[in-house]
Design a protein around this motif. Sequence first.
Motif, PDB file in Angstrom:
ATOM      1  N   PHE A   1      65.675 133.226 -72.971  1.00 28.36           N
ATOM      2  CA  PHE A   1      65.984 133.279 -71.562  1.00 28.36           C
ATOM      3  C   PHE A   1      66.290 134.682 -71.364  1.00 28.36           C
ATOM      4  O   PHE A   1      66.174 135.028 -70.059  1.00 28.36           O
ATOM      5  N   GLU A   2      66.626 135.588 -72.177  1.00 26.84           N
ATOM      6  CA  GLU A   2      66.828 137.086 -71.835  1.00 26.84           C
ATOM      7  C   GLU A   2      65.617 137.720 -71.504  1.00 26.84           C
ATOM      8  O   GLU A   2      65.302 138.345 -70.543  1.00 26.84           O
ATOM      9  N   ILE A   3      64.616 137.477 -72.495  1.00 24.65           N
ATOM     10  CA  ILE A   3      63.345 138.279 -72.358  1.00 24.65           C
ATOM     11  C   ILE A   3      62.284 137.293 -71.711  1.00 24.65           C
ATOM     12  O   ILE A   3      61.820 137.969 -70.500  1.00 24.65           O
ATOM     13  N   ALA A   4      61.979 136.299 -72.110  1.00 26.39           N
ATOM     14  CA  ALA A   4      60.849 135.401 -71.526  1.00 26.39           C
ATOM     15  C   ALA A   4      61.403 134.701 -70.179  1.00 26.39           C
ATOM     16  O   ALA A   4      60.562 134.467 -69.295  1.00 26.39           O
ATOM     17  N   GLU A   5      62.826 134.805 -69.957  1.00 23.87           N
ATOM     18  CA  GLU A   5      62.914 134.222 -68.531  1.00 23.87           C
ATOM     19  C   GLU A   5      62.801 132.703 -68.285  1.00 23.87           C
ATOM     20  O   GLU A   5      62.268 132.262 -67.232  1.00 23.87           O
ATOM     21  N   LEU A   6      62.730 131.927 -69.487  1.00 22.24           N
ATOM     22  CA  LEU A   6      62.117 130.529 -69.431  1.00 22.24           C
ATOM     23  C   LEU A   6      63.082 129.834 -68.212  1.00 22.24           C
ATOM     24  O   LEU A   6      64.126 129.846 -68.344  1.00 22.24           O
ATOM     25  N   THR A   7      62.595 128.876 -67.664  1.00 21.85           N
ATOM     26  CA  THR A   7      62.983 128.057 -66.587  1.00 21.85           C
ATOM     27  C   THR A   7      62.622 126.567 -66.489  1.00 21.85           C
ATOM     28  O   THR A   7      61.451 126.307 -67.242  1.00 21.85           O
ATOM     29  N   ALA A   8      63.175 125.671 -66.007  1.00 20.33           N
ATOM     30  CA  ALA A   8      62.981 124.360 -66.019  1.00 20.33           C
ATOM     31  C   ALA A   8      61.316 124.054 -65.386  1.00 20.33           C
ATOM     32  O   ALA A   8      61.155 124.864 -64.583  1.00 20.33           O
ATOM     33  N   GLY A   9      60.545 123.513 -66.196  1.00 19.49           N
ATOM     34  CA  GLY A   9      59.279 123.066 -65.414  1.00 19.49           C
ATOM     35  C   GLY A   9      58.225 123.870 -66.174  1.00 19.49           C
ATOM     36  O   GLY A   9      57.189 123.636 -66.061  1.00 19.49           O
ATOM     37  N   GLN A  10      58.580 124.943 -66.821  1.00 16.70           N
ATOM     38  CA  GLN A  10      57.533 125.719 -67.424  1.00 16.70           C
ATOM     39  C   GLN A  10      57.134 125.315 -68.785  1.00 16.70           C
ATOM     40  O   GLN A  10      57.882 124.367 -69.470  1.00 16.70           O
ATOM     41  N   SER A  11      55.935 125.734 -69.445  1.00 14.98           N
ATOM     42  CA  SER A  11      55.532 125.221 -70.455  1.00 14.98           C
ATOM     43  C   SER A  11      55.736 126.286 -71.567  1.00 14.98           C
ATOM     44  O   SER A  11      55.544 127.672 -71.514  1.00 14.98           O
ATOM     45  N   VAL A  12      56.416 125.772 -72.851  1.00 11.86           N
ATOM     46  CA  VAL A  12      56.522 126.994 -74.073  1.00 11.86           C
ATOM     47  C   VAL A  12      55.673 126.299 -75.198  1.00 11.86           C
ATOM     48  O   VAL A  12      55.719 125.499 -75.458  1.00 11.86           O
TER      49      VAL A  12
END
Length: 314
Positions: free
Chosen positions: A138-149
């Motif tokens: 969340f700090e670095i990649a700023e992952l958000t809803a709907g994205q794929s990881v």
Amino acid sequence: MMKAVQYHRYGGSDVLQYEEVRRPAPGPGEVLVRVAATSFNPVDAGIRGGYLSEVYEISFPHTPGIDVAGTIAELGPEVSGWKIGDAVVGMLPLDRPGAAAEYGIVPAAVLAAAPKSVPLADAAALPTVGLTAWQALFEIAELTAGQSVLINGAGGAVGGYAVQLAKRAGAVVTATASARSAERLRRHGADRIIDYIDYTVTPLPVAGQPFDVVLNLVSTSPEETAALVGLVADGGFYVGTMTSGEEDAARRVRAQRVFVRSDAAQLAKLVGQVDAGQLAIDVADRRPLTAAAAVHDDSDANRLPGKTILVPGQ
């Protein structure tokens, strides 16, 4: 007096000694914590071996253990917001004496109230690895809803939290892990589990690619790392805990290595998720503090199955 694990010089697991030492007293801004448990982290072995001496300057004798869970036994001057008897968790500064002891000195600023829904000792398995997963996603990649990881090496301690946190954030989660971890990761919400990535294949045939975020939790060669960066979608992010990646400017792919830091506010949020039933703490093994050298030895030989906590007084 109290018992503590210490080492008086850098070296292998054999330098760790279980000794009687003087119980410390807290200084300004510090508290004395009666330790319910600490946990083993790979960085403990790195510091012990002297491999990180240019980054973390320690003094000898040194007590390892950067995670702490316990109860406050004494307050130092200038400490507010805490009282004797409070149950707490925290990640200690890596250059300070650690928590592999019956009592430990802890800066009050790194502490969060311990979760109430799990045994206090088990809470020692949360701070460092939970914060690593949070900061990477969340700090670095700023992952958000709907994205794929893609979480590479999800079977480890950081990976278990990363899968849960990413899924909780609304991401589509693909995890690579050995078969022994597959069921646990399914329970944590992984949408797809891959047993093994063959880095020798170019391009890598990984179902679900490209990914908005690739989180690499294992040590990979430059060629393997480049292959993982190749799985990142244009404009996406590669984050590594052990291996840095090369950015791909043409595709706007960013790359960064995560170096976890102690953050009491973030840790308090993680604790809140634990108590809300949204985040599970996984403890693979509970060992007595006297077994610290054996745990380090198992880690050096790659025999640890997951997160191991060390409990004083057993």
